[in-house]
Design a protein around this motif. Structure first.
Motif, PDB file in Angstrom:
ATOM      1  N   TYR A 221      -3.369 -19.052  37.794  1.00 35.72           N
ATOM      2  CA  TYR A 221      -3.347 -18.065  36.810  1.00 35.72           C
ATOM      3  C   TYR A 221      -5.135 -17.765  36.505  1.00 35.72           C
ATOM      4  CZ  TYR A 221      -3.285 -16.082  32.046  1.00 35.72           C
ATOM      5  OH  TYR A 221      -3.370 -15.486  30.902  1.00 35.72           O
ATOM      6  N   LEU A 222      -5.908 -18.788  36.772  1.00 41.74           N
ATOM      7  CA  LEU A 222      -7.318 -18.477  36.626  1.00 41.74           C
ATOM      8  C   LEU A 222      -7.898 -17.591  37.666  1.00 41.74           C
ATOM      9  CD1 LEU A 222     -10.150 -19.368  35.828  1.00 41.74           C
ATOM     10  CD2 LEU A 222     -10.305 -21.255  37.399  1.00 41.74           C
ATOM     11  N   MET A 223      -7.262 -17.533  39.016  1.00 41.00           N
ATOM     12  CA  MET A 223      -7.910 -16.831  40.119  1.00 41.00           C
ATOM     13  C   MET A 223      -6.829 -15.338  39.935  1.00 41.00           C
ATOM     14  SD  MET A 223      -8.101 -19.729  43.203  1.00 41.00           S
ATOM     15  CE  MET A 223      -8.915 -21.165  42.943  1.00 41.00           C
ATOM     16  N   MET A 224      -6.001 -15.393  39.522  1.00 40.28           N
ATOM     17  CA  MET A 224      -5.067 -14.221  39.590  1.00 40.28           C
ATOM     18  C   MET A 224      -6.152 -12.959  38.439  1.00 40.28           C
ATOM     19  SD  MET A 224      -1.138 -13.614  38.273  1.00 40.28           S
ATOM     20  CE  MET A 224      -1.483 -13.984  36.490  1.00 40.28           C
ATOM     21  N   ASN A 225      -6.296 -13.800  37.253  1.00 37.30           N
ATOM     22  CA  ASN A 225      -7.252 -13.043  36.285  1.00 37.30           C
ATOM     23  C   ASN A 225      -8.392 -12.530  36.608  1.00 37.30           C
ATOM     24  OD1 ASN A 225      -5.262 -13.214  34.334  1.00 37.30           O
ATOM     25  ND2 ASN A 225      -6.182 -14.953  33.350  1.00 37.30           N
ATOM     26  N   PHE A 226      -9.089 -13.264  37.626  1.00 40.65           N
ATOM     27  CA  PHE A 226     -10.366 -12.917  38.451  1.00 40.65           C
ATOM     28  C   PHE A 226     -10.016 -11.738  39.328  1.00 40.65           C
ATOM     29  CE2 PHE A 226     -14.716 -14.529  38.165  1.00 40.65           C
ATOM     30  CZ  PHE A 226     -15.068 -13.639  39.059  1.00 40.65           C
ATOM     31  N   ILE A 227      -8.837 -11.888  39.961  1.00 38.20           N
ATOM     32  CA  ILE A 227      -8.650 -10.709  41.076  1.00 38.20           C
ATOM     33  C   ILE A 227      -8.230  -9.594  40.643  1.00 38.20           C
ATOM     34  CG2 ILE A 227      -7.014 -10.179  42.831  1.00 38.20           C
ATOM     35  CD1 ILE A 227      -6.883 -13.032  43.683  1.00 38.20           C
ATOM     36  N   GLU A 228      -7.437  -9.766  39.292  1.00 40.94           N
ATOM     37  CA  GLU A 228      -7.187  -8.332  38.660  1.00 40.94           C
ATOM     38  C   GLU A 228      -8.369  -7.503  37.986  1.00 40.94           C
ATOM     39  OE1 GLU A 228      -4.235  -9.648  35.809  1.00 40.94           O
ATOM     40  OE2 GLU A 228      -2.648  -9.538  37.163  1.00 40.94           O
ATOM     41  N   GLY A 229      -9.406  -8.208  37.928  1.00 38.46           N
ATOM     42  CA  GLY A 229     -10.774  -7.693  37.219  1.00 38.46           C
ATOM     43  C   GLY A 229     -11.353  -7.027  38.440  1.00 38.46           C
ATOM     44  N   ILE A 230     -11.072  -7.130  39.752  1.00 40.52           N
ATOM     45  CA  ILE A 230     -11.691  -6.536  40.557  1.00 40.52           C
ATOM     46  C   ILE A 230     -11.119  -5.088  40.950  1.00 40.52           C
ATOM     47  CG2 ILE A 230     -12.363  -6.244  43.237  1.00 40.52           C
ATOM     48  CD1 ILE A 230     -11.522  -9.328  43.341  1.00 40.52           C
ATOM     49  N   PRO A 231     -12.147  -3.974  40.963  1.00 36.26           N
ATOM     50  CA  PRO A 231     -11.678  -2.638  40.947  1.00 36.26           C
ATOM     51  C   PRO A 231     -10.848  -2.118  41.893  1.00 36.26           C
ATOM     52  CG  PRO A 231     -14.039  -2.874  40.708  1.00 36.26           C
ATOM     53  CD  PRO A 231     -13.752  -4.104  40.802  1.00 36.26           C
ATOM     54  N   ASN A 232      -9.674  -1.458  41.760  1.00 39.63           N
ATOM     55  CA  ASN A 232      -8.881  -1.013  42.738  1.00 39.63           C
ATOM     56  C   ASN A 232      -9.387  -0.070  43.749  1.00 39.63           C
ATOM     57  OD1 ASN A 232      -6.579  -2.426  41.398  1.00 39.63           O
ATOM     58  ND2 ASN A 232      -6.198  -0.786  39.970  1.00 39.63           N
ATOM     59  N   GLU A 233     -10.528   0.445  43.449  1.00 41.64           N
ATOM     60  CA  GLU A 233     -11.201   1.377  44.438  1.00 41.64           C
ATOM     61  C   GLU A 233     -11.600   0.577  45.764  1.00 41.64           C
ATOM     62  OE1 GLU A 233     -11.330   3.381  40.468  1.00 41.64           O
ATOM     63  OE2 GLU A 233     -11.719   1.384  41.302  1.00 41.64           O
ATOM     64  N   LEU A 234     -12.062  -0.751  45.521  1.00 40.06           N
ATOM     65  CA  LEU A 234     -12.323  -1.351  46.590  1.00 40.06           C
ATOM     66  C   LEU A 234     -11.278  -1.681  47.514  1.00 40.06           C
ATOM     67  CD1 LEU A 234     -14.731  -4.121  44.975  1.00 40.06           C
ATOM     68  CD2 LEU A 234     -15.422  -2.097  46.395  1.00 40.06           C
ATOM     69  N   TYR A 235      -9.900  -1.892  46.618  1.00 40.08           N
ATOM     70  CA  TYR A 235      -9.005  -2.430  47.511  1.00 40.08           C
ATOM     71  C   TYR A 235      -8.236  -1.281  48.137  1.00 40.08           C
ATOM     72  CZ  TYR A 235      -4.114  -4.392  48.144  1.00 40.08           C
ATOM     73  OH  TYR A 235      -2.751  -4.625  48.437  1.00 40.08           O
ATOM     74  N   GLU A 236      -8.256  -0.070  47.728  1.00 41.16           N
ATOM     75  CA  GLU A 236      -7.658   1.243  48.163  1.00 41.16           C
ATOM     76  C   GLU A 236      -8.699   1.476  49.508  1.00 41.16           C
ATOM     77  OE1 GLU A 236      -4.914   2.604  47.866  1.00 41.16           O
ATOM     78  OE2 GLU A 236      -4.401   1.159  46.122  1.00 41.16           O
ATOM     79  N   ALA A 237      -9.964   1.258  49.416  1.00 43.92           N
ATOM     80  CA  ALA A 237     -10.941   1.813  50.325  1.00 43.92           C
ATOM     81  C   ALA A 237     -10.430   0.955  51.475  1.00 43.92           C
ATOM     82  CB  ALA A 237     -12.322   1.621  49.907  1.00 43.92           C
TER      83      ALA A 237
ATOM     84  N   VAL B 237      -2.021 -17.365  46.468  1.00 42.99           N
ATOM     85  CA  VAL B 237      -0.810 -17.256  45.472  1.00 42.99           C
ATOM     86  C   VAL B 237      -1.266 -16.151  44.618  1.00 42.99           C
ATOM     87  CG1 VAL B 237       0.726 -18.228  43.910  1.00 42.99           C
ATOM     88  CG2 VAL B 237       0.426 -19.346  46.108  1.00 42.99           C
ATOM     89  N   ALA B 238      -2.395 -16.410  44.105  1.00 42.44           N
ATOM     90  CA  ALA B 238      -3.119 -15.506  43.031  1.00 42.44           C
ATOM     91  C   ALA B 238      -3.128 -14.175  43.440  1.00 42.44           C
ATOM     92  CB  ALA B 238      -4.172 -16.149  42.558  1.00 42.44           C
ATOM     93  N   TYR B 239      -3.398 -13.928  44.745  1.00 46.23           N
ATOM     94  CA  TYR B 239      -3.806 -12.605  45.317  1.00 46.23           C
ATOM     95  C   TYR B 239      -2.306 -12.117  45.489  1.00 46.23           C
ATOM     96  CZ  TYR B 239      -4.626  -9.310  48.982  1.00 46.23           C
ATOM     97  OH  TYR B 239      -4.722  -8.055  49.872  1.00 46.23           O
ATOM     98  N   GLY B 240      -1.234 -12.734  45.766  1.00 45.06           N
ATOM     99  CA  GLY B 240      -0.078 -11.980  46.116  1.00 45.06           C
ATOM    100  C   GLY B 240       0.607 -11.845  44.647  1.00 45.06           C
ATOM    101  N   PHE B 241       0.229 -12.525  43.511  1.00 45.84           N
ATOM    102  CA  PHE B 241       0.692 -11.952  42.128  1.00 45.84           C
ATOM    103  C   PHE B 241      -0.092 -10.850  41.730  1.00 45.84           C
ATOM    104  CE2 PHE B 241       2.581 -16.355  41.236  1.00 45.84           C
ATOM    105  CZ  PHE B 241       3.795 -16.077  41.311  1.00 45.84           C
TER     106      PHE B 241
END
Length: 282
Positions: A160-176, A96-100
């Motif tokens: 909320y805890l995991m969502m904040n952690f996921i948002e801290g991951i660089p977008n470049e990894l996601y886009e790659a 759910v955190a990943y979806g948010f």
């Protein structure tokens, strides 16, 4: 003079902190020490922390349990409930955190606000509606109310805890990963989960502790003494109508905190890392 003032401040700080630490840990020490006293002397010698004579009968009597149900059964029940509910909490909350954090869909902000509001809602408000709902489902008297809801991310704190952690991951990894042809859920399984391991462990620690210590839910939904978790079985030692074996109760309470202490000792670094980095943005 400046060095002397700094040293004096450090000494005062250490004294105050040590005093507060002793004050906070004293009830725990008193419980542990009382587990080695005779039951009829626990409260008559309440002011004496160290027993005059250490006895281990309380542990033997407490481990025997009640009605031919050993206390090891209660430990197994608690372990089953806590581990299963924790696995459900970690998996569902991370998804759910990943979806948010990475999903873009209609009503996202409204659902996010609703999740945050649910964190402020007292559990007592939901107690009666949940009980009626589980009763209609035929779940009262089983472990389902203690386990099944946690597979649907009902605790906003972990989301909320995991969502904040996921948002801290660089977008470049996601886009790659997207350029390489990885799907939305493939990115979650191959990229997100390995990178948020500290948050997963932190959420798992908190969830396990909360489920292990949960007394009220077990009191509401479990009516068979052989299915009692440790938190509920401890009250069996206290019988206001007759006599209470406080020595055995303190002995089993002492054993019941060992799993929590071991988890904290061996996973402390992940707990600190998960809390300290969950609010950082990449």
């Amino acid at each position: 003079m400046k060095k002397k003032n700094q040293s004096l401040k450090q000494v005062i700080y250490l004294v105050v902190v040590s005093g507060l630490g002793i004050l906070m840990i004293y009830p725990l020490l008193w419980m542990v020490m009382s587990s080695f006293k005779e039951s009829n002397t626990i409260f008559t010698t309440a002011g004496q922390l160290i027993p005059s004579k250490f006895i281990f009968d309380n542990y033997v009597n407490g481990w025997k349990g009640f009605a031919k149900v050993g206390f090891d059964t209660f430990f197994k029940n608690s372990l089953f409930i806590s581990v299963t509910a924790t696995v459900g909490t970690v998996l569902s909350s991370s998804l759910v955190a990943y979806g948010f954090a990475r999903g873009r869909f209609w009503g996202r902000k409204a659902l996010l606000v609703a999740m945050l509001l649910s964190m402020m809602l007292p559990a007592q408000v939901l107690m009666i509606p949940q009980y009626l709902w589980y009763q209609k489902l035929g779940w009262v008297g089983t472990y389902y109310p203690l386990i099944a809801p946690y597979f649907f991310a009902i605790q906003g704190f972990f989301v909320y805890l995991m969502m904040n952690f996921i948002e801290g991951i660089p977008n470049e990894l996601y886009e790659a990963a997207r350029i390489d042809g990885c799907s939305f859920y493939g990115i979650y399984a191959r990229i997100i989960l390995p990178l948020i391991t500290p948050a997963l462990i932190t959420g798992g620690i908190f969830s396990f502790i909360w489920r292990w210590d949960d007394f009220l839910s077990a009191l509401l939904y479990v009516n068979d003494s052989s299915k009692y978790p440790v938190s509920l079985a401890l009250k069996l030692f206290s019988d206001p109508g007759s006599s209470s074996d406080y020595g055995a109760m303190f002995a089993m309470a002492t054993l019941s905190i060992l799993p929590i202490m071991l988890i904290f000792i061996f996973l402390q670094k992940y707990l600190v890392e998960g809390i300290s980095t969950s609010g950082l943005k990449g």
